[in-house]
Design an enzyme around this catalytic site. Structure first.
Site, PDB file in Angstrom:
ATOM      1  N   SER A   1     -10.679  -0.489   3.953  1.00  0.00           N
ATOM      2  CA  SER A   1      -9.996  -0.855   5.198  1.00  0.00           C
ATOM      3  C   SER A   1      -9.503   0.415   5.878  1.00  0.00           C
ATOM      4  CB  SER A   1      -8.788  -1.746   4.918  1.00  0.00           C
ATOM      5  OG  SER A   1      -9.223  -2.933   4.330  1.00  0.00           O
TER       6      SER A   1
ATOM      7  N   GLU B   1      -4.971   3.472   7.032  1.00  0.00           N
ATOM      8  CA  GLU B   1      -4.754   3.322   5.588  1.00  0.00           C
ATOM      9  C   GLU B   1      -5.443   4.481   4.866  1.00  0.00           C
ATOM     10  OE1 GLU B   1      -4.903  -0.664   3.955  1.00  0.00           O
ATOM     11  OE2 GLU B   1      -6.171   0.055   2.328  1.00  0.00           O
TER      12      GLU B   1
ATOM     13  N   ARG C   1       0.826  -1.221   0.000  1.00  0.00           N
ATOM     14  CA  ARG C   1       0.000   0.000   0.000  1.00  0.00           C
ATOM     15  C   ARG C   1       0.858   1.269   0.000  1.00  0.00           C
ATOM     16  NH1 ARG C   1      -2.348  -3.537  -1.224  1.00  0.00           N
ATOM     17  NH2 ARG C   1      -4.168  -4.550  -0.319  1.00  0.00           N
TER      18      ARG C   1
HETATM   19  C1  LIG Z   1     -15.875  -0.408  -0.334  1.00  0.00           C
HETATM   20  C2  LIG Z   1     -14.387  -0.161  -0.536  1.00  0.00           C
HETATM   21  C3  LIG Z   1     -13.557  -1.237  -0.819  1.00  0.00           C
HETATM   22  C4  LIG Z   1     -12.186  -1.033  -1.007  1.00  0.00           C
HETATM   23  N1  LIG Z   1     -11.398  -2.110  -1.300  1.00  0.00           N
HETATM   24  C5  LIG Z   1     -10.071  -1.930  -1.482  1.00  0.00           C
HETATM   25  C6  LIG Z   1      -9.236  -3.049  -1.795  1.00  0.00           C
HETATM   26  O1  LIG Z   1      -9.675  -4.183  -1.936  1.00  0.00           O
HETATM   27  N2  LIG Z   1      -7.910  -2.803  -1.966  1.00  0.00           N
HETATM   28  C7  LIG Z   1      -7.372  -1.560  -1.826  1.00  0.00           C
HETATM   29  O2  LIG Z   1      -6.148  -1.401  -2.000  1.00  0.00           O
HETATM   30  N3  LIG Z   1      -8.144  -0.485  -1.550  1.00  0.00           N
HETATM   31  C8  LIG Z   1      -9.474  -0.640  -1.372  1.00  0.00           C
HETATM   32  N4  LIG Z   1     -10.262   0.447  -1.087  1.00  0.00           N
HETATM   33  C9  LIG Z   1      -9.664   1.790  -0.905  1.00  0.00           C
HETATM   34  C10 LIG Z   1      -9.580   2.645  -2.200  1.00  0.00           C
HETATM   35  O3  LIG Z   1     -10.590   2.288  -3.125  1.00  0.00           O
HETATM   36  C11 LIG Z   1      -8.217   2.520  -2.858  1.00  0.00           C
HETATM   37  O4  LIG Z   1      -7.200   2.964  -1.991  1.00  0.00           O
HETATM   38  C12 LIG Z   1      -8.119   3.318  -4.165  1.00  0.00           C
HETATM   39  O5  LIG Z   1      -6.892   3.035  -4.750  1.00  0.00           O
HETATM   40  C13 LIG Z   1      -8.231   4.829  -3.947  1.00  0.00           C
HETATM   41  O6  LIG Z   1      -8.373   5.433  -5.233  1.00  0.00           O
HETATM   42  P1  LIG Z   1      -9.152   6.807  -5.438  1.00  0.00           P
HETATM   43  O7  LIG Z   1      -9.086   7.142  -6.876  1.00  0.00           O
HETATM   44  O8  LIG Z   1     -10.507   6.730  -4.851  1.00  0.00           O
HETATM   45  O9  LIG Z   1      -8.229   7.776  -4.608  1.00  0.00           O
HETATM   46  P2  LIG Z   1      -8.694   9.002  -3.694  1.00  0.00           P
HETATM   47  O10 LIG Z   1      -9.421   8.447  -2.514  1.00  0.00           O
HETATM   48  O11 LIG Z   1      -9.365  10.034  -4.495  1.00  0.00           O
HETATM   49  O12 LIG Z   1      -7.278   9.548  -3.230  1.00  0.00           O
HETATM   50  C14 LIG Z   1      -6.468   8.774  -2.367  1.00  0.00           C
HETATM   51  C15 LIG Z   1      -5.069   9.427  -2.326  1.00  0.00           C
HETATM   52  O13 LIG Z   1      -4.496   9.345  -3.635  1.00  0.00           O
HETATM   53  C16 LIG Z   1      -4.163  10.647  -4.105  1.00  0.00           C
HETATM   54  N5  LIG Z   1      -4.410  10.670  -5.554  1.00  0.00           N
HETATM   55  C17 LIG Z   1      -5.579  10.447  -6.208  1.00  0.00           C
HETATM   56  N6  LIG Z   1      -5.388  10.553  -7.534  1.00  0.00           N
HETATM   57  C18 LIG Z   1      -4.074  10.844  -7.725  1.00  0.00           C
HETATM   58  C19 LIG Z   1      -3.268  11.111  -8.871  1.00  0.00           C
HETATM   59  N7  LIG Z   1      -3.767  11.080 -10.106  1.00  0.00           N
HETATM   60  N8  LIG Z   1      -1.946  11.397  -8.675  1.00  0.00           N
HETATM   61  C20 LIG Z   1      -1.401  11.435  -7.427  1.00  0.00           C
HETATM   62  N9  LIG Z   1      -2.128  11.211  -6.304  1.00  0.00           N
HETATM   63  C21 LIG Z   1      -3.442  10.923  -6.452  1.00  0.00           C
HETATM   64  C22 LIG Z   1      -5.054  11.605  -3.335  1.00  0.00           C
HETATM   65  O14 LIG Z   1      -4.474  12.895  -3.274  1.00  0.00           O
HETATM   66  C23 LIG Z   1      -5.115  10.918  -1.983  1.00  0.00           C
HETATM   67  O15 LIG Z   1      -3.956  11.234  -1.243  1.00  0.00           O
HETATM   68  C24 LIG Z   1     -11.648   0.277  -0.902  1.00  0.00           C
HETATM   69  C25 LIG Z   1     -12.495   1.361  -0.645  1.00  0.00           C
HETATM   70  C26 LIG Z   1     -13.847   1.157  -0.457  1.00  0.00           C
HETATM   71  C27 LIG Z   1     -14.746   2.333  -0.201  1.00  0.00           C
END
Ligand SMILES: Cc1cc2nc3c(=O)[nH]c(=O)nc-3n(C[C@H](O)[C@H](O)[C@H](O)COP(=O)(O)OP(=O)(O)OC[C@H]3O[C@@H](n4cnc5c(N)ncnc54)[C@H](O)[C@@H]3O)c2cc1C
Length: 328
Positions: free
Chosen positions: A231, A301, A180
């Site tokens: 998580s 996380e 992660r």
């Molecule tokens: C129901 C549920 C299930 C999930 N299951 C998993 C799982 O199985 N495995 C897992 O790893 N995660 C899981 N997650 C967490 C999440 O979906 C992941 O961490 C995902 O990668 C976050 O992506 P996002 O686009 O939503 O990022 P955001 O939440 O929008 O941003 C997260 C971070 O990334 C940064 N960021 C976003 N885009 C960029 C970019 N283009 N460049 C640089 N930085 C950026 C943001 O500034 C922030 O710091 C889950 C979440 C939920 C709600």
């Protein structure tokens, strides 16, 4: 604050076609459904628009905060009056390269990426089909599930380095991917714009069946009917956060509208009307209770905003007027 206001004025003047939402409630952009208004949320329509926006912000010493799908962030109830967020929502290009690899922009959802790979008869991204994030957010966090991680499939990543206003492409080996984590968390100012994914030829029916199986497992085990950010805590070495929380008797533990999910102790869910303080206080309690019982330290996380708001001390640090790219 003055820098930010000047940047916003110039953005409006020089980029009149840019979608700029002012005082935008972040609850509408967070899978937790929590968060007060941010001063502004800009949604550039492409990489060129993104670069122009960043150039103006750089001139005013204002750094953007990148927003993907908001599925891993806890926004504060009081809002972010000193922050300009830049959403990758419209950066959605995805196509096959002549050598069979897949090119995807930062805003492409991981489920779309996995579905596209399946359409091309390529295997390797099945694990990502149920993760509700984007390519950008997923790479930053090296998102993973069921034995797969972004690091297994990303060949190279293009990012915009804000302090230098320059584009760079780095190969997987230099992304410092770990559990992660990635270089994109360690170095501030790296905005992921796109990536190339290298996959293996596979059987479309088998890929579809695998994605279906993993998504059913997810529905079975995770509280997908309630808002959450996935998580809440990272996996501590040698342990599983959910098991420790469960064994500490915290399943169902509630603070205001926030609750340790009764279905999966690793998730904090919003049962309705939860504030970020409810989530924060609940996470503090869980962290302390687990430490007391097992002497294992849980670290979040979820990205908790504002950036100075740390889960090691319940006194939030004072907010800064702006985030200066030179400060970071
Ligand atoms: C129901 C549920 C299930 C999930 N299951 C998993 C799982 O199985 N495995 C897992 O790893 N995660 C899981 N997650 C967490 C999440 O979906 C992941 O961490 C995902 O990668 C976050 O992506 P996002 O686009 O939503 O990022 P955001 O939440 O929008 O941003 C997260 C971070 O990334 C940064 N960021 C976003 N885009 C960029 C970019 N283009 N460049 C640089 N930085 C950026 C943001 O500034 C922030 O710091 C889950 C979440 C939920 C709600």
């Amino acid at each position: 604050m003055e820098n930010l206001e000047n940047a916003i004025l110039e953005i409006k003047e020089k980029l009149p076609g840019l979608k700029l939402l002012e005082n935008e409630p972040m609850s509408a952009h967070s899978s937790f459904r929590i968060g007060g208004p941010a001063r502004a949320l800009a949604v550039p329509s492409d990489v060129m628009g993104f670069s122009k926006l960043c150039a103006i912000m750089r001139d005013h010493h204002v750094a953007p905060f990148l927003l993907g799908n908001g599925s891993n962030i806890l926004f504060p109830d009081e809002g972010l009056p000193d922050l300009l967020l830049v959403s990758t929502e419209k950066m959605q290009k995805i196509f096959s390269l002549p050598d069979g690899a897949i090119y995807a922009e930062a805003g492409v959802s991981l489920s779309r990426l996995a579905a596209f790979a399946c359409e091309q008869g390529l295997t390797g991204l099945e694990f990502a089909s149920g993760i509700p994030g984007t390519v950008g957010g997923g790479l930053r966090m090296n998102a993973g599930a069921y034995g797969g991680e972004m690091k297994d499939v990303a060949e190279s990543v293009v990012y915009y380095y804000l302090p230098e206003q320059a584009l760079y492409e780095i190969p997987n080996a230099n992304c410092q991917f770990g559990y992660r984590s990635s270089i994109f968390q360690k170095s501030a100012g790296m905005a992921i714009l796109s990536a190339v994914f290298r996959l293996q030829p596979g059987n479309r029916d088998e890929i579809t069946a695998k994605m279906r199986e993993l998504n059913e497992k997810r529905r079975d085990k995770q509280p997908l009917d309630l808002p959450s950010a996935g998580s809440a805590f990272r996996r501590p070495e040698g342990h599983f956060a959910a098991a420790l929380i469960d064994q500490a008797g915290l399943k169902g533990y509630t603070v205001g509208g926030a609750q340790v999910s009764e279905k999966h102790a690793g998730f904090v869910v919003n049962r309705g009307g939860a504030t970020s303080k409810d989530v924060y206080d609940l996470m503090m309690h869980v962290r302390n209770a687990v430490y007391e019982k097992f002497q294992v330290e849980l670290t979040p996380e979820i990205v908790i905003l504002p950036p100075d708001y740390k889960l090691v001390d319940d006194t939030p640090a004072p907010k800064r007027n702006h985030i200066d790219v030179n400060d970071q």
